[in-house]
Design a protein around this motif. Structure first.
Motif, PDB file in Angstrom:
ATOM      1  N   SER A  21       0.768  -1.377  -0.220  1.00  0.00           N
ATOM      2  CA  SER A  21      -0.025  -0.078  -0.079  1.00  0.00           C
ATOM      3  C   SER A  21       0.907   1.168   0.087  1.00  0.00           C
ATOM      4  O   SER A  21       1.822   1.322   0.734  1.00  0.00           O
ATOM      5  CB  SER A  21      -1.173  -0.181   1.212  1.00  0.00           C
ATOM      6  OG  SER A  21      -0.176  -0.301   2.392  1.00  0.00           O
ATOM      7  N   PHE A  23       0.161   4.483   0.982  1.00  0.00           N
ATOM      8  CA  PHE A  23      -0.103   5.075   2.215  1.00  0.00           C
ATOM      9  C   PHE A  23       1.216   4.911   3.000  1.00  0.00           C
ATOM     10  O   PHE A  23       1.570   3.952   3.343  1.00  0.00           O
ATOM     11  CB  PHE A  23      -1.238   5.021   2.869  1.00  0.00           C
ATOM     12  CG  PHE A  23      -1.760   6.036   3.747  1.00  0.00           C
ATOM     13  CD1 PHE A  23      -2.802   6.788   3.268  1.00  0.00           C
ATOM     14  CD2 PHE A  23      -1.364   6.350   4.917  1.00  0.00           C
ATOM     15  CE1 PHE A  23      -3.341   7.924   4.102  1.00  0.00           C
ATOM     16  CE2 PHE A  23      -1.655   7.477   5.653  1.00  0.00           C
ATOM     17  CZ  PHE A  23      -2.650   8.154   5.404  1.00  0.00           C
ATOM     18  N   ASN A  24       1.849   5.976   3.635  1.00  0.00           N
ATOM     19  CA  ASN A  24       3.228   5.909   4.289  1.00  0.00           C
ATOM     20  C   ASN A  24       4.195   5.141   3.377  1.00  0.00           C
ATOM     21  O   ASN A  24       4.717   4.366   3.970  1.00  0.00           O
ATOM     22  CB  ASN A  24       3.071   5.254   5.593  1.00  0.00           C
ATOM     23  CG  ASN A  24       2.080   5.916   6.614  1.00  0.00           C
ATOM     24  OD1 ASN A  24       2.072   7.231   6.679  1.00  0.00           O
ATOM     25  ND2 ASN A  24       1.351   5.107   7.328  1.00  0.00           N
ATOM     26  N   GLY A  56      -4.048   2.278  -0.106  1.00  0.00           N
ATOM     27  CA  GLY A  56      -3.904   2.209   1.407  1.00  0.00           C
ATOM     28  C   GLY A  56      -4.145   0.733   2.086  1.00  0.00           C
ATOM     29  O   GLY A  56      -4.525  -0.048   1.351  1.00  0.00           O
ATOM     30  N   ALA A  57      -3.814   0.622   3.073  1.00  0.00           N
ATOM     31  CA  ALA A  57      -4.079  -0.855   3.754  1.00  0.00           C
ATOM     32  C   ALA A  57      -5.449  -1.344   4.035  1.00  0.00           C
ATOM     33  O   ALA A  57      -5.527  -2.645   3.815  1.00  0.00           O
ATOM     34  CB  ALA A  57      -3.203  -0.561   5.341  1.00  0.00           C
ATOM     35  N   PHE A  58      -6.376  -0.437   3.876  1.00  0.00           N
ATOM     36  CA  PHE A  58      -7.744  -0.920   3.936  1.00  0.00           C
ATOM     37  C   PHE A  58      -7.996  -1.448   2.641  1.00  0.00           C
ATOM     38  O   PHE A  58      -8.867  -2.508   2.635  1.00  0.00           O
ATOM     39  CB  PHE A  58      -8.486   0.292   4.038  1.00  0.00           C
ATOM     40  CG  PHE A  58      -9.925   0.149   4.323  1.00  0.00           C
ATOM     41  CD1 PHE A  58     -10.449  -0.373   5.289  1.00  0.00           C
ATOM     42  CD2 PHE A  58     -10.841   0.196   3.036  1.00  0.00           C
ATOM     43  CE1 PHE A  58     -11.811  -0.293   5.423  1.00  0.00           C
ATOM     44  CE2 PHE A  58     -12.228  -0.096   3.126  1.00  0.00           C
ATOM     45  CZ  PHE A  58     -12.721  -0.413   4.588  1.00  0.00           C
ATOM     46  N   GLU A  59      -7.263  -1.261   1.554  1.00  0.00           N
ATOM     47  CA  GLU A  59      -7.545  -1.802   0.126  1.00  0.00           C
ATOM     48  C   GLU A  59      -6.816  -3.141   0.015  1.00  0.00           C
ATOM     49  O   GLU A  59      -6.811  -3.627  -1.115  1.00  0.00           O
ATOM     50  CB  GLU A  59      -7.625  -0.937  -0.897  1.00  0.00           C
ATOM     51  CG  GLU A  59      -8.192   0.295  -1.142  1.00  0.00           C
ATOM     52  CD  GLU A  59      -8.289   1.387   0.052  1.00  0.00           C
ATOM     53  OE1 GLU A  59      -7.094   1.647   0.460  1.00  0.00           O
ATOM     54  OE2 GLU A  59      -9.240   1.897   0.183  1.00  0.00           O
ATOM     55  N   CYS A  81       1.569  -0.068   6.015  1.00  0.00           N
ATOM     56  CA  CYS A  81       1.861   0.933   7.334  1.00  0.00           C
ATOM     57  C   CYS A  81       0.703   1.696   7.804  1.00  0.00           C
ATOM     58  O   CYS A  81       0.416   2.566   7.274  1.00  0.00           O
ATOM     59  CB  CYS A  81       3.150   1.589   7.218  1.00  0.00           C
ATOM     60  SG  CYS A  81       3.691   2.414   8.595  1.00  0.00           S
ATOM     61  N   VAL A  82       0.379   1.536   8.899  1.00  0.00           N
ATOM     62  CA  VAL A  82      -0.900   1.995   9.763  1.00  0.00           C
ATOM     63  C   VAL A  82      -0.295   2.439  10.954  1.00  0.00           C
ATOM     64  O   VAL A  82       0.038   1.680  11.845  1.00  0.00           O
ATOM     65  CB  VAL A  82      -2.130   1.125   9.965  1.00  0.00           C
ATOM     66  CG1 VAL A  82      -3.213   2.163  10.176  1.00  0.00           C
ATOM     67  CG2 VAL A  82      -2.380   0.445   8.625  1.00  0.00           C
ATOM     68  N   ILE A  83      -0.455   3.843  11.106  1.00  0.00           N
ATOM     69  CA  ILE A  83       0.197   4.623  12.366  1.00  0.00           C
ATOM     70  C   ILE A  83      -0.771   5.282  13.010  1.00  0.00           C
ATOM     71  O   ILE A  83      -1.522   5.977  12.468  1.00  0.00           O
ATOM     72  CB  ILE A  83       1.237   5.669  11.761  1.00  0.00           C
ATOM     73  CG1 ILE A  83       2.396   4.995  10.866  1.00  0.00           C
ATOM     74  CG2 ILE A  83       1.836   6.310  13.104  1.00  0.00           C
ATOM     75  CD1 ILE A  83       3.561   5.803  10.349  1.00  0.00           C
ATOM     76  N   ALA A  86      -1.235   8.989  13.327  1.00  0.00           N
ATOM     77  CA  ALA A  86      -1.637   9.627  12.174  1.00  0.00           C
ATOM     78  C   ALA A  86      -3.155   9.685  11.514  1.00  0.00           C
ATOM     79  O   ALA A  86      -3.685  10.442  10.739  1.00  0.00           O
ATOM     80  CB  ALA A  86      -0.861   9.015  11.020  1.00  0.00           C
ATOM     81  N   THR A  87      -4.078   8.849  12.492  1.00  0.00           N
ATOM     82  CA  THR A  87      -5.340   8.586  11.994  1.00  0.00           C
ATOM     83  C   THR A  87      -6.180   8.419  13.036  1.00  0.00           C
ATOM     84  O   THR A  87      -6.027   7.415  14.081  1.00  0.00           O
ATOM     85  CB  THR A  87      -5.446   7.594  10.828  1.00  0.00           C
ATOM     86  OG1 THR A  87      -6.943   7.386  10.618  1.00  0.00           O
ATOM     87  CG2 THR A  87      -4.871   6.329  11.130  1.00  0.00           C
ATOM     88  N   HIS A  89      -8.895   7.101  12.597  1.00  0.00           N
ATOM     89  CA  HIS A  89      -9.543   5.498  12.286  1.00  0.00           C
ATOM     90  C   HIS A  89      -8.600   4.543  12.067  1.00  0.00           C
ATOM     91  O   HIS A  89      -8.922   3.680  11.348  1.00  0.00           O
ATOM     92  CB  HIS A  89     -10.460   5.821  10.859  1.00  0.00           C
ATOM     93  CG  HIS A  89      -9.937   6.184   9.816  1.00  0.00           C
ATOM     94  ND1 HIS A  89      -9.388   7.353   9.566  1.00  0.00           N
ATOM     95  CD2 HIS A  89      -9.771   5.377   8.469  1.00  0.00           C
ATOM     96  CE1 HIS A  89      -8.979   7.484   8.267  1.00  0.00           C
ATOM     97  NE2 HIS A  89      -9.206   6.525   7.699  1.00  0.00           N
ATOM     98  N   VAL A  93      -8.892   0.995  10.039  1.00  0.00           N
ATOM     99  CA  VAL A  93      -7.991   0.614   8.856  1.00  0.00           C
ATOM    100  C   VAL A  93      -7.123  -0.738   9.073  1.00  0.00           C
ATOM    101  O   VAL A  93      -7.062  -1.632   8.430  1.00  0.00           O
ATOM    102  CB  VAL A  93      -7.048   1.695   8.501  1.00  0.00           C
ATOM    103  CG1 VAL A  93      -6.148   1.265   7.543  1.00  0.00           C
ATOM    104  CG2 VAL A  93      -8.056   2.998   7.936  1.00  0.00           C
TER     105      VAL A  93
HETATM  106  N1  INI Z   1      -3.798   3.692   5.350  1.00  0.00           N
HETATM  107  C1  INI Z   1      -2.746   3.354   5.559  1.00  0.00           C
HETATM  108  O1  INI Z   1      -2.363   2.272   4.905  1.00  0.00           O
HETATM  109  N2  INI Z   1      -2.050   3.706   6.608  1.00  0.00           N
HETATM  110  C2  INI Z   1      -2.477   4.850   7.561  1.00  0.00           C
HETATM  111  O2  INI Z   1      -1.636   5.058   8.430  1.00  0.00           O
HETATM  112  C3  INI Z   1      -3.695   5.366   6.892  1.00  0.00           C
HETATM  113  N3  INI Z   1      -4.423   6.353   7.891  1.00  0.00           N
HETATM  114  O3  INI Z   1      -3.648   6.946   8.487  1.00  0.00           O
HETATM  115  O4  INI Z   1      -5.445   6.924   7.528  1.00  0.00           O
HETATM  116  C4  INI Z   1      -4.362   4.767   5.862  1.00  0.00           C
HETATM  117  N4  INI Z   1      -5.485   5.384   5.507  1.00  0.00           N
HETATM  118  C5  INI Z   1      -6.206   5.080   3.969  1.00  0.00           C
HETATM  119  C6  INI Z   1      -6.891   3.894   4.254  1.00  0.00           C
HETATM  120  O5  INI Z   1      -6.121   2.604   4.106  1.00  0.00           O
HETATM  121  C7  INI Z   1      -7.782   3.926   2.783  1.00  0.00           C
HETATM  122  O6  INI Z   1      -6.794   4.017   1.704  1.00  0.00           O
HETATM  123  C8  INI Z   1      -8.816   5.197   2.603  1.00  0.00           C
HETATM  124  O7  INI Z   1      -9.556   5.192   3.756  1.00  0.00           O
HETATM  125  C9  INI Z   1      -9.624   5.096   1.374  1.00  0.00           C
HETATM  126  O8  INI Z   1     -10.253   3.588   1.561  1.00  0.00           O
END
Ligand code: INI
Length: 154
Positions: A21, A23-24, A56-59, A81-83, A86-87, A89, A93
């Protein structure tokens, strides 16, 4: 006599899918480098490694699912990487990533490795991406090779 079945770490002839992913990506790029370097050093050919980038990690779960169900890979490694800092939610995630990725492994029967960092701070993430706590991408790659070779023996 006890029967012990173990996987070794040979990567010869193995095909590996990596779902990463963006993100980060400062961190995730290091995890990808660690995973690829480890795979190649254990005999996996460069051309037998495929990297798919999700936002992002959610996907990650749906990407891991498609890679696993394609049956093109002996194992699929999820890197992200989910921190928490930084969020707001973080729990959603990180939780969705962990549950979804875990479900794919169980449902597909393909070894799926969880190399998604879930940390309190960016410092903790850096520590796990090639500095003092090692590289969790490299660890996931070792796990993938071990699982592939174990599953072949079961
Ligand atoms: N996605 C991550 O991979 N890491 C994070 O720390 C993060 N934060 O901080 O929000 C994050 N958010 C995006 C998420 O994974 C989705 O891509 C987004 O919500 C769209 O569905």
């Amino acid at each position: 006599m006890t029967t012990i079945i173990e996987g070794d770490f040979s990567g010869k002839g193995k095909k590996i899918g990596i779902a990463a992913s963006r993100f980060n990506d400062f961190i995730v790029g290091r995890l990808v480098d660690g995973a690829v370097g480890t795979l190649v050093r254990h005999g996996v050919k460069d051309e037998d490694i495929t990297i798919a980038w999700a936002p992002g990690a959610f996907e990650l779960p749906v990407v891991v699912k498609k890679m696993a169900e394609s049956k093109k890979y002996h194992a699929v490694i999820a890197l992200g990487c989910v921190i928490r800092g930084a969020t707001p939610h973080f729990d959603y995630v990180a939780g969705e990533a962990a549950n979804g990725i875990g479900m794919v492994g169980l449902n597909s029967g393909v070894p799926v490795l969880f190399g998604v960092l879930t940390t309190e701070s960016i410092e903790q993430a850096i520590e796990r991406a090639g500095t003092k706590a090692g590289n969790k991408g490299a660890d996931a790659a070792m796990g993938a090779l071990e699982m592939i070779n174990l599953m072949e023996k079961l």
